[in-house]
Design a protein around this motif. Sequence first.
Motif, PDB file in Angstrom:
ATOM      1  N   GLY A 197     -20.702 -63.071  32.223  1.00 38.50           N
ATOM      2  CA  GLY A 197     -20.871 -61.813  32.423  1.00 38.50           C
ATOM      3  C   GLY A 197     -19.371 -60.877  32.222  1.00 38.50           C
ATOM      4  N   LEU A 198     -18.670 -61.654  31.850  1.00 36.27           N
ATOM      5  CA  LEU A 198     -17.287 -61.015  31.299  1.00 36.27           C
ATOM      6  C   LEU A 198     -16.695 -61.634  30.221  1.00 36.27           C
ATOM      7  CD1 LEU A 198     -14.579 -62.579  33.277  1.00 36.27           C
ATOM      8  CD2 LEU A 198     -16.500 -62.015  34.710  1.00 36.27           C
ATOM      9  N   SER A 199     -15.424 -60.935  29.514  1.00 35.22           N
ATOM     10  CA  SER A 199     -14.970 -61.704  28.415  1.00 35.22           C
ATOM     11  C   SER A 199     -13.944 -62.764  28.910  1.00 35.22           C
ATOM     12  CB  SER A 199     -14.402 -60.591  27.534  1.00 35.22           C
ATOM     13  OG  SER A 199     -13.228 -60.150  28.106  1.00 35.22           O
ATOM     14  N   GLY A 200     -13.402 -63.456  27.949  1.00 31.69           N
ATOM     15  CA  GLY A 200     -12.310 -64.295  28.175  1.00 31.69           C
ATOM     16  C   GLY A 200     -11.148 -63.521  28.423  1.00 31.69           C
ATOM     17  N   MET A 201     -10.929 -62.369  27.787  1.00 32.13           N
ATOM     18  CA  MET A 201      -9.715 -61.491  28.074  1.00 32.13           C
ATOM     19  C   MET A 201      -9.744 -60.931  29.691  1.00 32.13           C
ATOM     20  SD  MET A 201      -6.708 -60.619  27.345  1.00 32.13           S
ATOM     21  CE  MET A 201      -6.892 -61.346  25.556  1.00 32.13           C
ATOM     22  N   THR A 202     -11.036 -60.609  30.145  1.00 33.86           N
ATOM     23  CA  THR A 202     -10.977 -60.097  31.378  1.00 33.86           C
ATOM     24  C   THR A 202     -10.517 -61.125  32.446  1.00 33.86           C
ATOM     25  OG1 THR A 202     -12.706 -58.295  30.817  1.00 33.86           O
ATOM     26  CG2 THR A 202     -12.523 -59.005  32.983  1.00 33.86           C
ATOM     27  N   ALA A 203     -11.237 -62.468  32.208  1.00 34.01           N
ATOM     28  CA  ALA A 203     -10.962 -63.304  33.097  1.00 34.01           C
ATOM     29  C   ALA A 203      -9.388 -63.927  33.249  1.00 34.01           C
ATOM     30  CB  ALA A 203     -11.676 -64.652  32.778  1.00 34.01           C
ATOM     31  N   TRP A 204      -8.662 -63.904  31.907  1.00 31.97           N
ATOM     32  CA  TRP A 204      -7.409 -63.957  32.016  1.00 31.97           C
ATOM     33  C   TRP A 204      -6.594 -63.005  32.515  1.00 31.97           C
ATOM     34  CZ3 TRP A 204      -3.426 -61.478  29.675  1.00 31.97           C
ATOM     35  CH2 TRP A 204      -2.091 -62.216  29.566  1.00 31.97           C
ATOM     36  N   ARG A 205      -7.034 -61.720  32.317  1.00 33.69           N
ATOM     37  CA  ARG A 205      -6.346 -60.643  33.153  1.00 33.69           C
ATOM     38  C   ARG A 205      -6.393 -60.830  34.557  1.00 33.69           C
ATOM     39  NH1 ARG A 205      -8.828 -56.804  29.318  1.00 33.69           N
ATOM     40  NH2 ARG A 205      -7.354 -56.611  27.464  1.00 33.69           N
ATOM     41  N   ARG A 206      -7.546 -61.307  34.986  1.00 33.26           N
ATOM     42  CA  ARG A 206      -7.695 -61.151  36.543  1.00 33.26           C
ATOM     43  C   ARG A 206      -6.817 -62.680  36.884  1.00 33.26           C
ATOM     44  NH1 ARG A 206     -12.158 -59.254  39.269  1.00 33.26           N
ATOM     45  NH2 ARG A 206     -12.326 -58.072  37.535  1.00 33.26           N
ATOM     46  N   LEU A 207      -6.661 -63.602  36.190  1.00 33.25           N
ATOM     47  CA  LEU A 207      -5.877 -64.643  36.783  1.00 33.25           C
ATOM     48  C   LEU A 207      -4.481 -64.358  36.778  1.00 33.25           C
ATOM     49  CD1 LEU A 207      -5.295 -67.724  37.191  1.00 33.25           C
ATOM     50  CD2 LEU A 207      -5.065 -67.925  34.523  1.00 33.25           C
ATOM     51  N   GLU A 208      -4.177 -63.336  35.737  1.00 36.08           N
ATOM     52  CA  GLU A 208      -2.637 -62.859  35.851  1.00 36.08           C
ATOM     53  C   GLU A 208      -2.493 -61.989  37.098  1.00 36.08           C
ATOM     54  OE1 GLU A 208       0.175 -63.187  33.641  1.00 36.08           O
ATOM     55  OE2 GLU A 208      -1.045 -65.075  33.294  1.00 36.08           O
ATOM     56  N   GLU A 209      -3.339 -61.087  37.310  1.00 37.64           N
ATOM     57  CA  GLU A 209      -3.396 -60.352  38.503  1.00 37.64           C
ATOM     58  C   GLU A 209      -3.331 -60.904  39.788  1.00 37.64           C
ATOM     59  OE1 GLU A 209      -6.806 -57.239  40.582  1.00 37.64           O
ATOM     60  OE2 GLU A 209      -6.714 -57.119  38.518  1.00 37.64           O
ATOM     61  N   TRP A 210      -4.181 -61.923  39.951  1.00 36.41           N
ATOM     62  CA  TRP A 210      -4.222 -62.777  41.092  1.00 36.41           C
ATOM     63  C   TRP A 210      -3.020 -63.687  41.317  1.00 36.41           C
ATOM     64  CZ3 TRP A 210      -9.778 -64.410  40.512  1.00 36.41           C
ATOM     65  CH2 TRP A 210     -10.797 -63.554  41.066  1.00 36.41           C
ATOM     66  N   THR A 211      -2.415 -63.946  40.210  1.00 36.21           N
ATOM     67  CA  THR A 211      -1.214 -64.822  40.169  1.00 36.21           C
ATOM     68  C   THR A 211      -0.065 -63.841  40.736  1.00 36.21           C
ATOM     69  OG1 THR A 211      -1.912 -66.280  38.507  1.00 36.21           O
ATOM     70  CG2 THR A 211       0.448 -66.124  38.918  1.00 36.21           C
ATOM     71  N   ARG A 212      -0.100 -62.769  40.043  1.00 38.11           N
ATOM     72  CA  ARG A 212       1.241 -61.579  40.633  1.00 38.11           C
ATOM     73  C   ARG A 212       0.982 -61.423  42.007  1.00 38.11           C
ATOM     74  NH1 ARG A 212       0.207 -59.707  35.680  1.00 38.11           N
ATOM     75  NH2 ARG A 212      -0.974 -57.975  36.468  1.00 38.11           N
TER      76      ARG A 212
END
Length: 110
Positions: free
Chosen positions: A36-51
């Motif tokens: 239900g979401l794009s790979g770019m959205t998932a990648w951005r969320r990974l970056e957000e949660w990492t920060r």
Amino acid sequence: KKLGRPRADDRAALEAIVFVLRSGIPWEMLPRKQFGLSGMTAWRRLEEWTRAGVWEQLQARLLDELGLRGKMDFSRASIDSSSVRASKRGPSRAQARRIERRRVAKIIFS
């Protein structure tokens, strides 16, 4: 009134991140219909949660919970100076011996 798309569901983002990291597929190959979401959205969320330090907090909570349940097995654990600083036992920077720079002969491999 908010503009843009609504924020993707956190649970779906976590599932997508785990899927990509476990399967090794490129982010852009993430099956949008399945998550239900794009790979770019998932990648951005990974970056957000990492920060935001989410992964460190998650690891601490999991280790605490495993410890409370008696599920921690330290029989194969190891620790070294690359993971924990020797604050009182190691020499300070002022005491450390300075290593002199030396020129190294250039070697060409053919």
